[in-house]
Design a protein around this motif. Structure first.
Motif, short mmCIF file in Angstrom:
data_model
loop_
_atom_site.label_atom_id
_atom_site.label_comp_id
_atom_site.label_asym_id
_atom_site.label_seq_id
_atom_site.Cartn_x
_atom_site.Cartn_y
_atom_site.Cartn_z
N ALA A 102 -18.51 5.50 9.19
CA ALA A 102 -18.24 5.08 7.81
C ALA A 102 -16.79 5.34 7.43
O ALA A 102 -16.12 4.49 6.83
N LYS A 103 -16.28 6.50 7.79
CA LYS A 103 -14.89 6.85 7.48
C LYS A 103 -13.93 5.92 8.22
O LYS A 103 -12.94 5.46 7.65
N VAL A 104 -14.22 5.65 9.50
CA VAL A 104 -13.36 4.77 10.30
C VAL A 104 -13.37 3.36 9.72
O VAL A 104 -12.32 2.72 9.63
N GLU A 110 -8.87 -0.26 4.76
CA GLU A 110 -7.70 0.17 3.98
C GLU A 110 -6.39 -0.28 4.64
O GLU A 110 -5.47 -0.70 3.96
N THR A 111 -6.32 -0.19 5.97
CA THR A 111 -5.09 -0.54 6.68
C THR A 111 -5.02 -2.03 7.02
O THR A 111 -3.95 -2.52 7.38
N GLY A 112 -6.14 -2.72 6.96
CA GLY A 112 -6.15 -4.14 7.31
C GLY A 112 -6.06 -4.35 8.81
O GLY A 112 -5.60 -5.41 9.27
N ILE A 125 -4.31 7.78 11.23
CA ILE A 125 -4.89 8.11 9.92
C ILE A 125 -6.23 8.82 10.08
O ILE A 125 -6.51 9.81 9.42
N ALA A 126 -7.07 8.30 11.01
CA ALA A 126 -8.40 8.89 11.21
C ALA A 126 -8.28 10.33 11.71
O ALA A 126 -9.01 11.22 11.24
N SER A 127 -7.39 10.57 12.64
CA SER A 127 -7.21 11.93 13.17
C SER A 127 -6.76 12.88 12.07
O SER A 127 -7.19 14.03 12.04
N GLN A 128 -5.91 12.39 11.20
CA GLN A 128 -5.42 13.22 10.11
C GLN A 128 -6.52 13.53 9.11
O GLN A 128 -6.71 14.67 8.70
N GLN A 129 -7.30 12.51 8.73
CA GLN A 129 -8.34 12.69 7.72
C GLN A 129 -9.54 13.47 8.24
O GLN A 129 -10.20 14.17 7.49
#
Length: 149
Positions: A102-104, A110-112, A125-129
């Motif tokens: 879901a997050k991915v 969000e990034t398109g 972004i995913a690694s950071q979040q």
């Protein structure tokens, strides 16, 4: 309570219980914390640094256990897995695969991102979040799966 104090408290309990596997794992955590402190000459580590240290220790033991299993060395793999259980308790609660997906998906929207060419952007972004909440390998697998669809 800081990770170091928590580890020390559990080390005392493991010594009293004569739990050698837990004690060995806790000593590894304590050693890694002290090493990180001396490398950066800091008094205290940030929460993110502590999580990274614990994740690294868990990953090392998972890799070792996998190698031992491939070589049919159950006698060596089992202690590694016991240590994983002890060390992993210091990690924040891990997300389920559905929550990671879901997050991915949200990050991709969000990034398109529209294909494997955008994997680096999404992974960053995913690694950071999801830092500390999910294993990097799992995140990578989910991102590849979502971007290849």
């Amino acid at each position: 309570m800081s990770l170091e104090k928590d580890v020390m408290t559990q080390m005392k309990a493991a010594m009293k219980a004569k739990d050698s596997a837990a004690l060995e794992a806790l000593r590894a955590v304590k050693g890694a914390i002290l090493l990180a402190k001396t490398e950066n000459s800091q008094q205290e580590l940030t929460k993110e640094q502590e999580v990274k240290i614990v994740q690294k220790l868990v990953k090392q033991r998972k890799d070792s256990a996998q190698v031992y299993r491939e070589q049919n060395r159950e006698d060596l793999a089992e202690p590694e897995e016991k240590q994983i259980e002890v060390i992993a308790q210091f990690l924040p609660e891990q997300l389920s695969e559905a929550e990671i997906e879901a997050k991915v998906e949200a990050i991709i929207a969000e990034t398109g991102a529209d294909g494997m060419k955008d994997m680096g952007k999404v992974m960053g972004i995913a690694s950071q979040q999801l830092a500390g909440k999910a294993d990097g390998k799992t995140i990578s697998t989910v991102v590849k799966q979502k971007l290849s669809n």
